[in-house]
Design a protein around this motif. Sequence first.
Motif, PDB file in Angstrom:
ATOM      1  N   GLU A   1     -35.199  -9.033 -24.764  1.00  0.00           N
ATOM      2  CA  GLU A   1     -36.319  -8.140 -25.073  1.00  0.00           C
ATOM      3  C   GLU A   1     -35.880  -7.006 -25.998  1.00  0.00           C
ATOM      4  N   ASN A   2     -34.689  -6.437 -25.753  1.00  0.00           N
ATOM      5  CA  ASN A   2     -34.187  -5.359 -26.618  1.00  0.00           C
ATOM      6  C   ASN A   2     -34.033  -5.852 -28.056  1.00  0.00           C
ATOM      7  N   GLN A   3     -33.464  -7.032 -28.206  1.00  0.00           N
ATOM      8  CA  GLN A   3     -33.279  -7.590 -29.547  1.00  0.00           C
ATOM      9  C   GLN A   3     -34.628  -7.896 -30.189  1.00  0.00           C
ATOM     10  N   PHE A   4     -35.570  -8.413 -29.408  1.00  0.00           N
ATOM     11  CA  PHE A   4     -36.898  -8.726 -29.927  1.00  0.00           C
ATOM     12  C   PHE A   4     -37.614  -7.453 -30.376  1.00  0.00           C
ATOM     13  N   GLY A   5     -37.413  -6.368 -29.649  1.00  0.00           N
ATOM     14  CA  GLY A   5     -38.011  -5.090 -30.043  1.00  0.00           C
ATOM     15  C   GLY A   5     -37.483  -4.605 -31.372  1.00  0.00           C
ATOM     16  N   THR A   6     -36.240  -4.955 -31.678  1.00  0.00           N
ATOM     17  CA  THR A   6     -35.619  -4.556 -32.945  1.00  0.00           C
ATOM     18  C   THR A   6     -36.048  -5.475 -34.078  1.00  0.00           C
ATOM     19  N   GLN A   7     -35.999  -6.773 -33.831  1.00  0.00           N
ATOM     20  CA  GLN A   7     -36.379  -7.733 -34.864  1.00  0.00           C
ATOM     21  C   GLN A   7     -36.982  -8.970 -34.230  1.00  0.00           C
ATOM     22  N   LYS A   8     -38.051  -9.444 -34.854  1.00  0.00           N
ATOM     23  CA  LYS A   8     -38.794 -10.582 -34.307  1.00  0.00           C
ATOM     24  C   LYS A   8     -38.160 -11.927 -34.665  1.00  0.00           C
ATOM     25  N   TYR A   9     -37.382 -11.965 -35.737  1.00  0.00           N
ATOM     26  CA  TYR A   9     -36.731 -13.204 -36.177  1.00  0.00           C
ATOM     27  C   TYR A   9     -35.237 -12.970 -36.287  1.00  0.00           C
ATOM     28  N   LEU A  10     -34.447 -13.956 -35.839  1.00  0.00           N
ATOM     29  CA  LEU A  10     -32.993 -13.859 -35.905  1.00  0.00           C
ATOM     30  C   LEU A  10     -32.443 -14.870 -36.905  1.00  0.00           C
ATOM     31  N   SER A  11     -31.416 -14.454 -37.620  1.00  0.00           N
ATOM     32  CA  SER A  11     -30.711 -15.406 -38.470  1.00  0.00           C
ATOM     33  C   SER A  11     -29.801 -16.238 -37.560  1.00  0.00           C
ATOM     34  N   VAL A  12     -29.231 -17.301 -38.107  1.00  0.00           N
ATOM     35  CA  VAL A  12     -28.362 -18.169 -37.304  1.00  0.00           C
ATOM     36  C   VAL A  12     -27.162 -17.379 -36.761  1.00  0.00           C
ATOM     37  N   PRO A  13     -26.457 -16.583 -37.589  1.00  0.00           N
ATOM     38  CA  PRO A  13     -25.333 -15.815 -37.025  1.00  0.00           C
ATOM     39  C   PRO A  13     -25.762 -14.824 -35.948  1.00  0.00           C
ATOM     40  N   GLU A  14     -26.920 -14.192 -36.139  1.00  0.00           N
ATOM     41  CA  GLU A  14     -27.408 -13.244 -35.128  1.00  0.00           C
ATOM     42  C   GLU A  14     -27.750 -13.978 -33.835  1.00  0.00           C
ATOM     43  N   ARG A  15     -28.349 -15.146 -33.981  1.00  0.00           N
ATOM     44  CA  ARG A  15     -28.701 -15.942 -32.794  1.00  0.00           C
ATOM     45  C   ARG A  15     -27.440 -16.381 -32.061  1.00  0.00           C
ATOM     46  N   MET A  16     -26.427 -16.802 -32.810  1.00  0.00           N
ATOM     47  CA  MET A  16     -25.161 -17.222 -32.196  1.00  0.00           C
ATOM     48  C   MET A  16     -24.518 -16.064 -31.438  1.00  0.00           C
ATOM     49  N   GLU A  17     -24.494 -14.898 -32.078  1.00  0.00           N
ATOM     50  CA  GLU A  17     -23.883 -13.724 -31.457  1.00  0.00           C
ATOM     51  C   GLU A  17     -24.609 -13.320 -30.177  1.00  0.00           C
ATOM     52  N   LEU A  18     -25.943 -13.323 -30.231  1.00  0.00           N
ATOM     53  CA  LEU A  18     -26.732 -12.963 -29.047  1.00  0.00           C
ATOM     54  C   LEU A  18     -26.537 -13.992 -27.937  1.00  0.00           C
ATOM     55  N   ALA A  19     -26.496 -15.261 -28.291  1.00  0.00           N
ATOM     56  CA  ALA A  19     -26.298 -16.315 -27.295  1.00  0.00           C
ATOM     57  C   ALA A  19     -24.960 -16.148 -26.584  1.00  0.00           C
ATOM     58  N   VAL A  20     -23.917 -15.874 -27.329  1.00  0.00           N
ATOM     59  CA  VAL A  20     -22.590 -15.693 -26.727  1.00  0.00           C
ATOM     60  C   VAL A  20     -22.578 -14.457 -25.832  1.00  0.00           C
ATOM     61  N   SER A  21     -23.169 -13.367 -26.319  1.00  0.00           N
ATOM     62  CA  SER A  21     -23.137 -12.124 -25.535  1.00  0.00           C
ATOM     63  C   SER A  21     -23.924 -12.240 -24.236  1.00  0.00           C
ATOM     64  N   LEU A  22     -24.977 -13.085 -24.225  1.00  0.00           N
ATOM     65  CA  LEU A  22     -25.801 -13.233 -23.018  1.00  0.00           C
ATOM     66  C   LEU A  22     -25.456 -14.481 -22.202  1.00  0.00           C
ATOM     67  N   ARG A  23     -24.440 -15.220 -22.645  1.00  0.00           N
ATOM     68  CA  ARG A  23     -24.011 -16.456 -21.993  1.00  0.00           C
ATOM     69  C   ARG A  23     -25.164 -17.473 -21.915  1.00  0.00           C
ATOM     70  N   LEU A  24     -25.824 -17.657 -23.071  1.00  0.00           N
ATOM     71  CA  LEU A  24     -26.891 -18.645 -23.204  1.00  0.00           C
ATOM     72  C   LEU A  24     -26.556 -19.563 -24.378  1.00  0.00           C
ATOM     73  N   SER A  25     -27.226 -20.694 -24.449  1.00  0.00           N
ATOM     74  CA  SER A  25     -27.032 -21.562 -25.608  1.00  0.00           C
ATOM     75  C   SER A  25     -27.885 -21.042 -26.766  1.00  0.00           C
ATOM     76  N   GLU A  26     -27.534 -21.436 -27.977  1.00  0.00           N
ATOM     77  CA  GLU A  26     -28.333 -21.038 -29.145  1.00  0.00           C
ATOM     78  C   GLU A  26     -29.767 -21.562 -29.009  1.00  0.00           C
ATOM     79  N   THR A  27     -29.893 -22.768 -28.497  1.00  0.00           N
ATOM     80  CA  THR A  27     -31.216 -23.365 -28.327  1.00  0.00           C
ATOM     81  C   THR A  27     -32.062 -22.542 -27.359  1.00  0.00           C
TER      82      THR A  27
END
Length: 155
Positions: free
Chosen positions: A41-67
Amino acid sequence: YSNVAAAAMLLPHLRPDIWQRQIRRRKARTVFTDDQLQGLENQFGTQKYLSVPERMELAVSLRLSETQVKTWFQNRRMKWKKQVAESDTKGKQDKKRPCPFPSTTPEPAMETDRPRNNSMKISGGSSSSKVTYNPLSSSSKSNTFDFMRQIRERG
C-alpha cells in the motif's frame, strides 16, 4: 468434487494417466501479512505502476514473488479506478449544480462589430449556390431541418 474427480466423471473415455497430467491445480489464494500489505500500500501510494526492477526489489523486500506483486498492483489499480469513479459520481450527485443556461428562451443576440458569415457555398454539377444557416432565428429547429434539406438537395 475435486478437479480430478470432476474430470473422471466428464472424461471417462480418456486414459487417466493423460487427463490427470492435463488438469492443473489452481494455486491457493495468497493471504498477505499485515507488513506485506502495508509495504504494498505504501508503494502504491507513491506510484501506481512499477518498473520491472522496482517490482523485483519490492518482491524481495516483502518476501513475495514478482508475480504476486504484479498481480497485487493490477488488482489494486482496478480497485483504485472504481473508487475514483464512485467518488466522481457521488460528488456530481452531491453538488447538483444548477444548469448554467436560463430556463426561458434567450433574447436574440446583439449585433457585433464583426459580421457573421453563416453561409456555406455548395457546388454541385453545373451550378453552385449558397445555403444560409442562422442558429439564432426564432425557429432554429425548423431552420436546421431546412438547412440540412437544402444541403441534400444541392449536394
